[in-house]
Design an enzyme around this catalytic site. Structure first.
Site, mmCIF file in Angstrom:
data_model
loop_
_atom_site.group_PDB
_atom_site.id
_atom_site.type_symbol
_atom_site.label_atom_id
_atom_site.label_comp_id
_atom_site.label_asym_id
_atom_site.label_seq_id
_atom_site.Cartn_x
_atom_site.Cartn_y
_atom_site.Cartn_z
ATOM 1 N N SER A 143 -43.157 -35.339 -28.292
ATOM 2 C CA SER A 143 -42.097 -35.062 -27.268
ATOM 3 C C SER A 143 -40.842 -35.684 -27.727
ATOM 4 O O SER A 143 -40.688 -36.518 -28.438
ATOM 5 C CB SER A 143 -42.706 -35.902 -25.892
ATOM 6 O OG SER A 143 -41.287 -35.562 -25.112
ATOM 7 N N TYR A 156 -45.164 -42.585 -20.538
ATOM 8 C CA TYR A 156 -45.173 -41.484 -21.434
ATOM 9 C C TYR A 156 -44.517 -41.538 -22.579
ATOM 10 O O TYR A 156 -44.974 -41.391 -23.870
ATOM 11 C CB TYR A 156 -44.522 -40.255 -20.376
ATOM 12 C CG TYR A 156 -45.073 -38.760 -21.393
ATOM 13 C CD1 TYR A 156 -45.999 -38.461 -21.288
ATOM 14 C CD2 TYR A 156 -43.805 -38.106 -21.640
ATOM 15 C CE1 TYR A 156 -46.433 -37.045 -22.122
ATOM 16 C CE2 TYR A 156 -43.988 -37.002 -22.465
ATOM 17 C CZ TYR A 156 -45.197 -36.583 -22.742
ATOM 18 O OH TYR A 156 -45.396 -35.505 -23.226
#
Length: 265
Positions: A143, A156
């Site tokens: 990401s 995350y």
């Protein structure tokens, strides 16, 4: 002949989102696919959505990335399905959206267990196979938050940062074994990931409306497949949010002032 032709490709998190879109894109590339996720029924649905002519070259292997004690056997089972594996796409994962002060440590551990330890366990168990045949390709769906952290994404972002550190080291250590590593860093993509996220209590969260324009998942999948075919080392996919990578790299103070005001919940 394409780099992907006749490759055996194992995709985790293949039952939805980017993983599902990758299945459809790769199924048109004369590949052999192994689909993994927790939900066998959903994997069967994804396989059934592929053209009938290619379904004979698709296998289903359910797994749970949180159950690390089962992953060695999963790798052994995957290797037997087609007699080997050429590419592993580590795509399975979950998201946590909460403030650091509201997040219990067990929620952080859950995200790390699935997003990081699950992925590197598969890599560690598969690596000897790649080394023995002197070729192999690890693809990790990271990401842009694997490059920079944002509010409400501490766990995350940490799990994705950890993936980069591990696979950068693996790339360096096994370059002489012709093992390739590709890090894919999506930004805002139209997926169901918010539906499978966890809250501070590590329970399922309610769907949240996207606050920023998002790239269609099929378009993102095409870009990812192109990056794999070219054996890119690191690729950023998305809209304006990917400029944050370069802003942080070259103008960290300006980036810091901007990111604290960003809403990504």
């Amino acid at each position: 002949m394409s780099y992907l032709t006749n490759k055996v490709i194992w995709i985790t998190g293949a039952s939805s989102g980017i993983g599902e879109a990758l299945v459809y894109e790769l199924s048109r590339k004369k590949t052999k696919l192994i689909l993994s996720a927790r939900r066998k029924k959903e994997l069967e649905r994804v396989k059934g959505n592929c053209p009938p002519a290619v379904q004979a070259d698709i296998r289903i292997l359910p797994l749970d990335l949180e159950k690390s004690d089962t992953l060695k056997l999963c790798v052994q089972a995957a290797l037997q399905l087609f007699g080997g594996i050429d590419i592993l796409i580590n795509n399975g994962g979950i998201r946590l959206g909460s403030r650091i002060s509201d997040t219990p440590l067990e929620a952080d551990r859950k995200v790390m267990e699935i997003n990081y330890f699950g992925a590197i366990a598969l890599a560690k168990y598969l690596l000897p196979h790649f080394v023995s045949k002197q070729r192999g390709h690890f693809v990790n769906i990271s990401s842009v938050t694997g490059i920079f952290g944002t509010p409400y994404r501490s766990a995350y972002a940490a799990s994705k940062h950890a993936l980069h550190g591990f696979f950068d080291s693996l790339r360096a250590e096994h370059h002489h074994d012709h093992v390739t590593v590709t890090m894919i860093c999506p930004g805002f993509i139209q997926t169901s990931l918010p539906l499978s996220s966890v809250t501070a209590s590590a329970s399922a969260s309610k769907p949240q409306a996207a606050k920023s324009p998002r790239m269609p998942v099929r378009r993102a999948a095409r870009k990812i497949v192109a990056a794999i075919s070219k054996r890119k080392q690191e690729v950023y996919i998305g809209g304006k949010e990917v400029f944050g990578v370069y802003l942080k790299r070259f103008f960290p103070s300006i980036f810091s002032a901007i990111i604290r005001k960003v809403e990504v919940r």
